[in-house]
Design a protein around this motif. Structure first.
Motif, short mmCIF file in Angstrom:
data_model
loop_
_atom_site.label_atom_id
_atom_site.label_comp_id
_atom_site.label_asym_id
_atom_site.label_seq_id
_atom_site.Cartn_x
_atom_site.Cartn_y
_atom_site.Cartn_z
N ARG A 170 45.90 28.47 -60.88
CA ARG A 170 47.01 28.25 -59.68
C ARG A 170 47.83 26.82 -60.21
N GLU A 171 48.55 26.02 -59.09
CA GLU A 171 49.12 25.52 -59.14
C GLU A 171 48.02 24.00 -59.32
N ARG A 172 47.57 23.99 -58.10
CA ARG A 172 46.55 22.81 -57.60
C ARG A 172 45.43 23.78 -57.44
N ALA A 173 44.50 22.83 -57.78
CA ALA A 173 42.96 23.21 -56.82
C ALA A 173 42.55 21.34 -55.45
N LEU A 174 41.72 21.25 -54.86
CA LEU A 174 41.58 20.61 -54.13
C LEU A 174 40.33 20.42 -53.45
N LEU A 175 38.95 20.12 -53.61
CA LEU A 175 37.57 19.69 -53.33
C LEU A 175 37.54 19.38 -52.18
N PHE A 176 35.91 20.11 -52.07
CA PHE A 176 35.45 20.04 -50.41
C PHE A 176 34.00 19.79 -50.53
N SER A 177 34.18 19.26 -49.58
CA SER A 177 32.36 18.95 -49.94
C SER A 177 31.16 20.05 -49.93
N THR A 178 31.49 21.08 -49.03
CA THR A 178 30.90 21.88 -49.05
C THR A 178 32.04 23.47 -48.77
N GLY A 179 31.67 25.06 -48.93
CA GLY A 179 32.01 25.72 -48.38
C GLY A 179 32.54 26.47 -47.46
N MET B 81 39.33 30.35 -52.13
CA MET B 81 38.24 29.69 -51.75
C MET B 81 37.41 30.01 -53.08
N GLY B 82 36.43 29.39 -53.34
CA GLY B 82 35.43 29.59 -53.86
C GLY B 82 34.52 28.12 -53.91
N THR B 83 33.37 28.91 -53.88
CA THR B 83 32.14 26.82 -53.92
C THR B 83 31.36 27.18 -55.07
N LEU B 84 30.91 25.66 -54.55
CA LEU B 84 30.90 25.43 -56.05
C LEU B 84 28.91 25.35 -56.21
N GLY B 85 28.34 25.74 -55.43
CA GLY B 85 26.99 25.99 -54.96
C GLY B 85 26.29 27.55 -55.35
N LYS B 86 26.75 28.04 -56.16
CA LYS B 86 26.05 29.26 -56.03
C LYS B 86 25.94 29.50 -57.57
N ALA B 87 27.33 30.62 -58.56
CA ALA B 87 27.07 31.14 -59.77
C ALA B 87 27.26 29.63 -60.63
N PHE B 88 28.01 28.68 -60.08
CA PHE B 88 28.12 27.48 -61.20
C PHE B 88 26.93 26.05 -60.56
N GLY B 89 26.07 26.92 -60.09
CA GLY B 89 25.03 26.00 -59.85
C GLY B 89 24.74 24.52 -59.11
N THR B 90 25.85 23.93 -59.02
CA THR B 90 25.85 22.32 -58.41
C THR B 90 26.18 22.07 -56.97
N SER B 91 27.07 22.11 -56.68
CA SER B 91 27.31 21.88 -54.64
C SER B 91 28.41 21.65 -54.51
N GLY B 92 28.90 22.49 -53.32
CA GLY B 92 30.46 21.54 -53.75
C GLY B 92 31.02 23.33 -53.36
N ALA B 93 32.87 23.04 -53.34
CA ALA B 93 33.81 23.46 -52.71
C ALA B 93 35.22 23.35 -53.29
N PHE B 94 36.35 24.19 -53.64
CA PHE B 94 36.75 23.75 -54.02
C PHE B 94 38.54 25.12 -53.32
N VAL B 95 39.81 24.81 -52.87
CA VAL B 95 40.64 25.27 -52.85
C VAL B 95 41.76 25.50 -53.37
N ALA B 96 42.23 26.71 -54.09
CA ALA B 96 43.05 26.77 -54.33
C ALA B 96 44.57 27.68 -54.49
N GLY B 97 45.05 26.75 -54.59
CA GLY B 97 47.11 27.36 -54.16
C GLY B 97 47.81 27.35 -54.87
N ARG B 98 49.10 26.76 -53.93
CA ARG B 98 50.49 26.45 -54.46
C ARG B 98 50.37 24.84 -54.43
N GLU B 99 51.63 24.00 -55.02
CA GLU B 99 51.66 22.99 -54.40
C GLU B 99 51.49 22.59 -53.01
N ALA B 100 52.28 24.05 -52.08
CA ALA B 100 52.60 22.81 -50.56
C ALA B 100 51.38 22.99 -49.67
#
Ligand SMILES: *Cc1c(COP(=O)(O)O)cnc(C)c1O
Length: 384
Positions: free
Chosen positions: A97-106, A232-251
Motif C-alpha cells: 500500500r502507499e502508506r501505513a500509520l502506526l497506532f499504539s494499540t489495535g 488494519m493490522g496489530t503488532l501484538g499477535k504474530a509480530f510478537g511486539t505491541s501496537g498496530a497500524f492502518v495501511a491504505g492510500r495517501e488520502a
C-alpha cells in the motif's frame, strides 16, 4: 456507590462471569510459570513464537540504546522518531500500500479509523462477531450501525440497500478472533462494490499466519488494495511486539493524521519497540517454515479432537475453539484442564454470544507435537 458495586460483583460471580487475572513469571512461551506453577499454555496470540525471539529482543535493546525508552510526546508534537517512520515504510511495503500509520494499540486504531471516516449522516455495516474494538468504534462514531449476520453477504446486501445516503463503510475481522473462521472477503468486496461502500478489514489474526510471506487474509484470497481500501493490522499477535497500524492510500492516511483522535491525543509507541517490530517483520516474512509447522500442529489438533468427538468449529487457523455452551461448564472445564497443567481460557458472554461459551485453544509454531498431544489427552480426560 461502593455497596452497589459490591452487589454487582457478587452477582457476576454467581453467574460464573467473574474475570480474574493470573500472574505470569518470565516471557511468553508454551511453558509458563503462572501463579507460581508451571503450566503448558494454549491461549497466547504469539503465533510464530516471536514475542521472545532473541533477534527481536536484541533489536529492542539496540533501539533503547539509540532512542531511550519513552517517545516523550505524541507523533504530531515531537514523538515521531526515525524508528517509527522506518517501520511505517516497511509496513506499507509489506502490505503493498502507499502508506501505513502506526497506532499504539489495535483497539485505538479501530476507534481512530472509524471515528475519522464516519459521522452522524453515515452508515457502518459490521459482522455480528466482529472484535469489540470495531463494535465500540461503531458506537462512538455516531453513524448508523447495522450488524449483519456472521459471514453472510446476503444479510449485508439487505442492510446496504436500506441505507443509500452518506458514506458507507463495511468493517469485518479477517480471521474472527473467537471462532477462527475467515470472513468471506471476495463476497464482501463484491457487496461493497454493489453498495458503493468502502471495505475495512481488521487482520489482527491473519497477518503473519496466512498468505504468502504471512501477508494475511487478503493475500490468502488474492485480493488487493483496490478491493479493501482500509487494512488494519496489530503488532501484538504474530509480530510478537505491541501496537498496530492502518495501511491504505495517501488520502486515507493523511485523513487519519488530521482527524483520528486516538492517533493525535496519545504518546507515540516507544521507538525501540518500532525497531524490534522491524526485526520481527523481517522474521515473520521469512517464516514459511514456522507457518508450515503451525499448519501441521493445527491439523494434528483437529484430527485428534475429531477422534475424541469434541465440538470443533470451522477453522483452519491457529484459533481452535471447543464450544461447550453453558458458561459455568466452560469455566469448570478450564479449571479441570488447569489441574492437569494445561492453560486454556474459557471465553464467556459477552465476548461470545449467550450459550456459546467455549475453550479457546490457540496454537503457536512454538508448540511441539508432544505438547499438542498432551492437550488432547487432557481434553480426553475432562470432556469425554
Ligand atoms: C486483538 C485484537 C484487536 C486489538 O488489538 P490490540 O493491539 O490488542 O489492542 C483488534 N481487533 C482484533 C480482531 C483483535 O483480535
Amino acid at each position: 456507590m461502593e455497596a452497589e458495586l459490591h452487589a454487582a460483583l457478587v452477582e457476576r460471580r454467581a453467574q460464573a462471569l467473574y474475570r480474574t487475572r493470573r500472574v505470569v513469571d518470565g516471557p511468553q512461551a508454551p511453558q509458563q510459570i503462572i501463579d507460581g506453577r508451571e503450566v503448558l499454555s494454549f491461549c497466547s496470540n504469539d503465533y510464530l513464537g516471536l514475542a521472545n525471539h532473541p533477534e527481536v529482543i536484541a533489536a529492542l535493546q539496540r533501539g533503547a540504546d539509540e532512542y531511550g525508552v519513552g517517545a516523550g510526546a505524541a507523533h504530531l508534537i515531537n514523538g515521531h522518531s526515525r524508528a517509527h517512520h522506518a517501520l511505517e515504510e516497511a509496513l506499507a511495503e509489506f502490505t503493498g500500500r502507499e502508506r501505513a500509520l502506526l497506532f499504539s494499540t489495535g483497539y485505538m486504531a479501530n476507534l481512530g479509523v472509524i471515528t475519522a471516516l464516519l459521522g452522524k449522516t453515515d452508515a457502518l455495516f459490521e459482522d455480528r462477531l466482529n472484535h469489540a474494538s470495531l463494535i465500540d468504534a461503531g458506537r462512538l462514531c455516531g453513524a448508523r450501525l447495522r450488524r449483519y449476520r456472521h459471514a453472510d453477504p446476503a444479510s449485508l446486501d439487505g442492510f446496504l440497500g436500506k441505507h443509500p445516503q452518506g458514506r458507507r463503510l463495511i468493517a469485518s475481522d479477517g480471521v474472527f478472533s473467537m471462532d477462527g473462521d475467515l470472513a468471506p472477503l471476495p463476497a464482501l468486496a463484491a457487496a461493497a462494490a454493489r453498495g458503493d461502500a468502502w471495505l475495512m478489514i481488521d487482520d489482527a489474526h491473519g497477518l503473519g499466519v496466512l498468505g504468502r510471506q504471512g501477508r494475511g487474509t487478503l493475500n490468502h484470497f488474492g485480493m488487493g488494495a483496490g478491493e479493501v481500501p482500509v487494512l488494519m493490522g496489530t503488532l501484538g499477535k504474530a509480530f510478537g511486539t505491541s501496537g498496530a497500524f492502518v495501511a491504505g492510500r495517501e488520502a486515507l492516511i493523511e485523513t487519519l493524521i488530521q482527524q483520528a483522535r486516538s492517533y493525535i491525543y496519545t504518546t507515540a509507541l516507544p521507538p525501540a519497540l518500532a525497531e524490534a517490530t522491524r526485526t520481527s517483520l523481517r522474521l515473520l516474512q521469512r517464516g514459511d517454515a514456522q507457518r508450515e509447522r503451525l499448519l501441521a500442529l493445527i491439523r494434528r489438533f483437529r484430527h485428534g479432537a475429531g477422534q475424541l468427538g469434541l465440538a470443533l468449529m470451522a477453522s483452519e487457523t491457529p484459533v481452535q475453539p471447543i464450544v461447550v455452551g453453558e458458561t459455568a461448564r466452560a469455566v469448570a472445564v478450564s479449571e479441570a484442564l488447569l489441574r492437569r497443567g494445561m492453560l486454556v481460557t474459557a471465553i464467556r458472554p459477552p465476548t461470545v454470544p449467550d450459550g456459546s461459551a467455549r475453550l479457546r485453544v490457540t496454537l503457536s509454531a512454538a508448540h511441539s507435537e508432544a505438547q499438542v498431544d498432551r492437550l488432547l489427552d487432557a481434553f480426553g480426560e475432562v470432556l469425554t
